[in-house]
Design a protein around this motif. Structure first.
Motif, PDB file in Angstrom:
ATOM      1  N   GLU A   1       1.030  -9.376   9.608  1.00  9.98           N
ATOM      2  CA  GLU A   1       1.111  -8.066  10.010  1.00  9.98           C
ATOM      3  C   GLU A   1       1.786  -7.017   9.179  1.00  9.98           C
ATOM      4  OE1 GLU A   1       2.294  -6.871  14.061  1.00  9.98           O
ATOM      5  OE2 GLU A   1       1.329  -8.775  14.525  1.00  9.98           O
ATOM      6  N   PHE A   2       1.457  -5.654   9.161  1.00 16.26           N
ATOM      7  CA  PHE A   2       2.340  -4.954   8.190  1.00 16.26           C
ATOM      8  C   PHE A   2       3.909  -4.867   8.737  1.00 16.26           C
ATOM      9  CE2 PHE A   2      -1.832  -3.174   6.499  1.00 16.26           C
ATOM     10  CZ  PHE A   2      -1.432  -3.098   5.195  1.00 16.26           C
ATOM     11  N   GLN A   3       4.854  -4.547   7.827  1.00 14.61           N
ATOM     12  CA  GLN A   3       6.059  -4.349   8.310  1.00 14.61           C
ATOM     13  C   GLN A   3       6.249  -2.884   8.473  1.00 14.61           C
ATOM     14  OE1 GLN A   3       8.253  -5.620   4.912  1.00 14.61           O
ATOM     15  NE2 GLN A   3       7.590  -8.040   5.141  1.00 14.61           N
TER      16      GLN A   3
ATOM     17  N   VAL B   1       6.662   9.212  -1.007  1.00 11.01           N
ATOM     18  CA  VAL B   1       5.836   8.062  -1.012  1.00 11.01           C
ATOM     19  C   VAL B   1       6.252   7.357   0.355  1.00 11.01           C
ATOM     20  CG1 VAL B   1       5.446   5.568  -1.952  1.00 11.01           C
ATOM     21  CG2 VAL B   1       6.511   7.814  -3.400  1.00 11.01           C
ATOM     22  N   ILE B   2       5.074   6.874   0.993  1.00 11.60           N
ATOM     23  CA  ILE B   2       5.271   6.111   2.115  1.00 11.60           C
ATOM     24  C   ILE B   2       4.528   4.643   1.896  1.00 11.60           C
ATOM     25  CG2 ILE B   2       4.335   5.888   4.617  1.00 11.60           C
ATOM     26  CD1 ILE B   2       4.186   8.695   4.473  1.00 11.60           C
ATOM     27  N   GLU B   3       5.383   3.648   2.157  1.00 12.88           N
ATOM     28  CA  GLU B   3       5.062   2.360   1.675  1.00 12.88           C
ATOM     29  C   GLU B   3       4.956   1.473   2.529  1.00 12.88           C
ATOM     30  OE1 GLU B   3       7.494   0.507  -1.974  1.00 12.88           O
ATOM     31  OE2 GLU B   3       8.032  -0.438  -0.461  1.00 12.88           O
ATOM     32  N   PHE B   4       3.767   0.632   2.780  1.00 12.17           N
ATOM     33  CA  PHE B   4       3.309  -0.154   3.771  1.00 12.17           C
ATOM     34  C   PHE B   4       3.240  -1.588   2.937  1.00 12.17           C
ATOM     35  CE2 PHE B   4       1.544   3.390   4.872  1.00 12.17           C
ATOM     36  CZ  PHE B   4       1.690   3.625   6.094  1.00 12.17           C
TER      37      PHE B   4
ATOM     38  N   VAL C   1       0.956  -1.278  -0.117  1.00 14.08           N
ATOM     39  CA  VAL C   1       0.057   0.011   0.031  1.00 14.08           C
ATOM     40  C   VAL C   1       0.955   1.019   0.040  1.00 14.08           C
ATOM     41  CG1 VAL C   1      -1.900   1.238   1.115  1.00 14.08           C
ATOM     42  CG2 VAL C   1      -1.669  -1.224   1.293  1.00 14.08           C
ATOM     43  N   LYS C   2       0.784   2.315  -0.907  1.00 14.46           N
ATOM     44  CA  LYS C   2       1.652   3.209  -1.259  1.00 14.46           C
ATOM     45  C   LYS C   2       0.721   4.521  -0.910  1.00 14.46           C
ATOM     46  CE  LYS C   2       4.983   1.290  -4.166  1.00 14.46           C
ATOM     47  NZ  LYS C   2       5.380   1.161  -5.512  1.00 14.46           N
ATOM     48  N   LEU C   3       1.229   5.272  -0.299  1.00 16.74           N
ATOM     49  CA  LEU C   3       0.618   6.732  -0.037  1.00 16.74           C
ATOM     50  C   LEU C   3       1.543   7.570  -0.751  1.00 16.74           C
ATOM     51  CD1 LEU C   3      -1.267   8.591   1.409  1.00 16.74           C
ATOM     52  CD2 LEU C   3       0.252   8.712   3.139  1.00 16.74           C
ATOM     53  N   TYR C   4       0.928   8.575  -1.662  1.00 18.40           N
ATOM     54  CA  TYR C   4       1.560   9.496  -2.544  1.00 18.40           C
ATOM     55  C   TYR C   4       1.325  10.684  -2.052  1.00 18.40           C
ATOM     56  CZ  TYR C   4       3.219   5.974  -5.971  1.00 18.40           C
ATOM     57  OH  TYR C   4       3.906   4.849  -6.267  1.00 18.40           O
TER      58      TYR C   4
END
Lengths: 259, 615
Positions: B195-197, B217-220, B169-172
């Motif tokens: 679980e998410f890293q 970008v914040i990447e989960f 999941v990426k937040l731009y």
């Protein structure tokens, strides 16, 4: 004029009494170190497994009128090692009165008691006695006395505060009820404790309890070494004792020793 | 009672006021500006004139805007005796899109009356962003959606049951301040998720190389695996965060030079520290949604499925260790089966021994480390005839190669020695597995060792409850309590019982008057002396008998004191002293010091007598 002198006298009396109190407390708490060498000599003898000699040294200290929980505990250990279970339990009991929260003591006491020959189930006392006994079991007699004393002070001061501080007034009754209940419980427990203090005894040698205070009397039941009994009355060297299961009989006083 | 009346009165008055002005109510909708740049907020005011108690209308739903209620403000003004009141409910509008918008018309329904307003115009422009070089040639509408959005990605969309699929999941975010970012959540029917890293953060350019836009970008990352076969929609992923929006942006004239340094100055001057000090900012909660992804889940192929296959999916290696290899009958051997690789470890179960003959076999214990699952199993040979640990096979399905694989390890040769006769055979339990009851642990039981120190030595039989000093001390609090109770009672009585208070204070006052008279006697001032003597006597008798002081004259001697059984001598002296006073005060006769002394003595005698009698 009259009133002023009165209050002056009152304050003087207060100061005098307070000084008396603290003096007595200081005397009371004073450590006496004379005769301490007996203790260390006895510890050394215990290490050398000379238990009889160690016991002599420990008891010499008691003869000087000085006791402590550790002293009783070490004596109990010495008797235990010597194989005298009755005396060992007797001294553990004495130590417990001075140090009811000692873990070593508790474990040794439990172990010694588990070695008593006859296993008898204890008759439960009245619930009220049982609960108050349990409630304050971990306090020594002196701690219990102080506890009652502080409750008494708390009651007196809450009455006084209720008189002079208006905002305290609504709480006074509530406080008084709580302190009062605690005080009653405490006094009851202390009373029971003092009663036991003089009545409880340990059987030091295996004995037979009889129906009558004579040697020719019929045997009622057997008292094993180390058993705890409470003395009801005594007559001509015989004691009327109650075993923990509630049975009552007469036993020669040479078989038992008061705690 | 009075208060209640006043309350009623206020209520009626207020009711009157609201009734009076209900007729000419005016409703008006205004904004604080008519032009706003994207990313800034506008205040929307709903003003009601002539009304004070209208509740806030629900936040109006306006397309391309987010609305939020800020609060009411009321105002009452009196001009030339004319009262006007108003209430304004304020909302903030956050535009999502550039362009010209018409907001409203709005209508509010209150107590059956409908109030309507005129529509208002609002223009949303790109604002300062227009000056940035890369946006100069952009023509399309800038939307907030282009500046912050969420992307859901999976590595493959056609998967096998239980196959591990990496999911991102990426937040731009582009040139916006975003805080309080939560972990994303998404609908995942038919899938189970790990679980998410820890999220990763980097920058990325999207679009043409020259005209591309730089995004933060914040990447989960996590892994999912299907638990059912069929077709499912994955997503949409949702992510909550707070958007920080500047309330007032300082207008800066930017020179070309500043443009040259571009982002650096912009970043520097719009840094948080500056914002906090010079410009307020507002927080908007924002929930972002990504697109959905269709997923197809199929079952593992039937053909080629080995008999040992137990559901493991992934790309694994299998290792086998055993030790010790030389032992006696009854001694335990530990088997270590290590499965390493990539895949869904939830599906990996312990490989089985092909034969258990000659062994007592315990259940395996599994431990999972990253990319490694280790099974430890204890075997105990029951006869010396066992020569080897049998073969162990591990089968799994490899989704990359789309086929089944089987790895076999062993057999491992072992030497099992016979037991010597006297030892006898006994089964040794697996260490740590068999529970040993605590009692068994005690090999020998003994008492705890003696205490090294004597502790606190005290006199035998010395108990606090027997201590005389301590017991005596118990009296003090009680005594204090009694004294305080008595004084408190007395004070309470003095407060309420006036006759008692007067009676109690009479001798003290008399003593004062007496001393004053004595002083006057010494200065030989007969007139003042008798004045004081008379007053003292009057006050004393008045207080004692609870009578008004002014009314005490010689007549009370016969009327009141005589019936009380006061000695005749005293009454006589009292009369004498009253007459002496009168003489001195009204007749200008001369009094010698000796006469005055006599009067003073008489006064003392009377007071002492009456005090003794406890009148």
């Amino acid at each position: 004029m009259k009133r002023k002198t009165f209050s002056k006298i009152f304050i003087l009396v207060l100061i005098f009494a307070a000084s008396l109190f603290f003096q007595s407390l200081i005397c009371f708490c004073e450590n006496t170190n004379s005769g301490i060498e007996n203790f260390y000599r006895a510890n050394f003898l215990y290490e050398q497994t000379q238990y009889t000699e160690a016991i002599k040294q420990y008891e010499a200290l008691i003869e000087k009128g000085l006791v402590s929980a550790n002293l009783y505990y070490n004596l109990g250990n010495s008797y235990f090692k010597k194989g005298d279970l009755g005396k060992a339990i007797l001294y553990y009991e004495r130590a417990k009165r001075l140090a009811p929260r000692d873990i070593d003591l508790e474990s040794n006491y439990a172990y010694a008691r588990s070695l008593i020959k006859a296993k008898i189930t204890e008759q439960r006392p009245l619930w009220f006695v049982h609960i108050t006994g349990k409630l304050f079991a971990k306090l020594t007699m002196d701690e219990l006395t102080l506890f009652i004393f502080f409750l008494y002070i708390a009651i007196v001061s809450s009455i006084i505060l209720g008189l002079y501080l208006k905002f305290m007034k609504p709480y006074t009754r509530f406080l008084l009820i709580i302190f009062g209940i605690m005080l009653i419980l405490g006094v009851f427990a202390l009373g029971a404790r003092i009663c036991c203090h003089y009545a409880d005894a340990i059987i030091v040698k295996e004995a037979e309890a009889k129906f009558e205070p004579f040697e020719r009397g019929t045997t009622h039941f057997v008292l094993s070494e180390g058993m705890k009994v409470s003395i009801r009355s005594s007559k001509d060297g015989w004691a009327k004792v109650k075993r923990i299961d509630g049975k009552i009989g007469w036993v020669n006083q040479s078989f038992l020793e008061r705690i | 009672m009075n208060k209640l009346k006043i309350n009623y009165l206020v209520c009626i008055l207020l009711l009157g006021v609201s009734l009076c002005y209900a007729d000419d109510v005016k409703f008006e909708v205004t904004t604080d500006k008519d032009k706003v740049s994207l990313g800034q907020s506008v205040k929307l005011n709903f003003s009601f004139y002539g009304l004070q108690n209208i509740p806030a209308p629900q936040a109006p739903q306006i397309e391309n805007f987010q609305t939020r209620y800020l609060g009411p403000s009321t105002r009452v003004s009196i001009i030339n005796g004319k009262v006007s009141s108003s209430i304004t409910h304020t909302y903030t509008l956050l535009p999502f899109k550039t362009g010209a918008f018409t907001i409203g018309p709005f209508s509010v329904n209150y107590k059956g009356d409908v109030y309507a307003s005129k529509p208002i115009q609002l223009e949303v422009v790109e604002g300062p962003l227009e000056e940035l070089p890369w946006s100069l040639d952009r023509e399309q509408e800038a939307e907030l959606k282009d500046r912050i959005f969420l992307v859901l990605e999976v590595e493959k969309t056609n998967v096998y049951l239980n196959e591990l699929v990496p999911l991102t999941v990426k937040l731009y975010v582009q040139n916006l301040t975003v805080r309080d970012i939560q972990y994303p959540q998404f609908k995942r029917e038919g899938f189970s998720m790990e679980e998410f890293q820890e999220p990763r953060q980097y920058q990325q350019v999207i679009g043409r190389v020259l005209g591309g836009v730089l995004y933060d970008v914040i990447e989960f990352k996590t892994n999912i695996f299907a638990i059912k076969t069929g077709k499912f929609m994955l997503g949409e992923a949702q992510l909550s965060c707070n958007l920080i929006v500047k309330k007032e942006r300082r207008k800066r004239q930017r020179s070309r030079a500043q443009d040259f340094f571009g982002g650096f100055f912009d970043d520097f001057f719009s840094g948080d520290a500056f914002e906090d000090f010079f410009a307020g900012y507002e927080t908007y909660p924002l929930t972002l949604e990504s697109a959905q992804i269709p997923m197809t889940v199929v079952d593992l192929p039937r053909e080629g499925k080995p008999a040992e296959f137990d559901g493991a999916i992934g790309d694994f290696k299998f290792e086998l260790e055993a030790g010790p290899q030389e032992l006696k009958v009854g001694d335990p051997i530990t088997l270590r089966m290590i499965i390493e690789g990539e895949g869904n470890f939830n599906t990996v179960r312990s490989p089985q021994l092909s034969s258990q003959e000659g062994f007592k076999v315990y259940d395996p214990q599994a431990t999972l480390k990253d990319n490694k699952k280790i099974f430890e199993q204890v075997l105990i040979p029951t006869t010396e005839n066992v020569k080897k640990i049998p073969k162990i096979t591990f089968s799994f399905f490899n989704p990359k190669k789309e086929n089944y694989e089987t790895i076999a390890k062993g057999a491992i040769a072992i030497k099992v020695a016979k037991l010597e006769k006297e030892e006898g055979f006994r089964m040794v339990g697996m260490p740590g597995v068999e529970l040993t009851p605590l009692k068994e642990e005690i090999l020998g039981r003994d008492i705890a060792y003696i205490k090294e120190s004597a502790g606190k030595l005290k006199r035998k039989g010395a108990y606090l409850y027997k201590n005389k000093g301590f017991l005596l001390f118990q009296a003090i609090p009680l005594l204090t309590l009694v004294v305080l109770l008595v004084t408190h009672k007395k004070r309470e009585r003095l407060k309420t019982d006036i006759p008692y208070a007067r009676w109690l204070h009479a001798p003290k006052k008399a003593r004062k008057g007496f001393n004053k008279a004595k002083a006057l006697l010494e200065s030989n001032n007969a007139h003042a002396f008798y004045e004081v003597v008379f007053k003292t006597l009057q006050e004393y008798l008045g207080d004692k008998l609870h009578l008004p002081t002014g009314g005490i004259t010689a007549s009370i001697v016969d009327d009141i004191l005589e019936p009380k059984g006061i000695a005749q001598e005293i009454l006589k002296i009292l009369k004498e002293i009253f007459s002496e006073c009168d003489m001195a005060r009204y007749a200008p006769s001369e009094f010698s010091q000796i006469q005055m002394l006599g009067s003073l003595e008489k006064l003392e005698e009377i007071i002492n007598y009456l005090e003794e009698q406890k009148l």
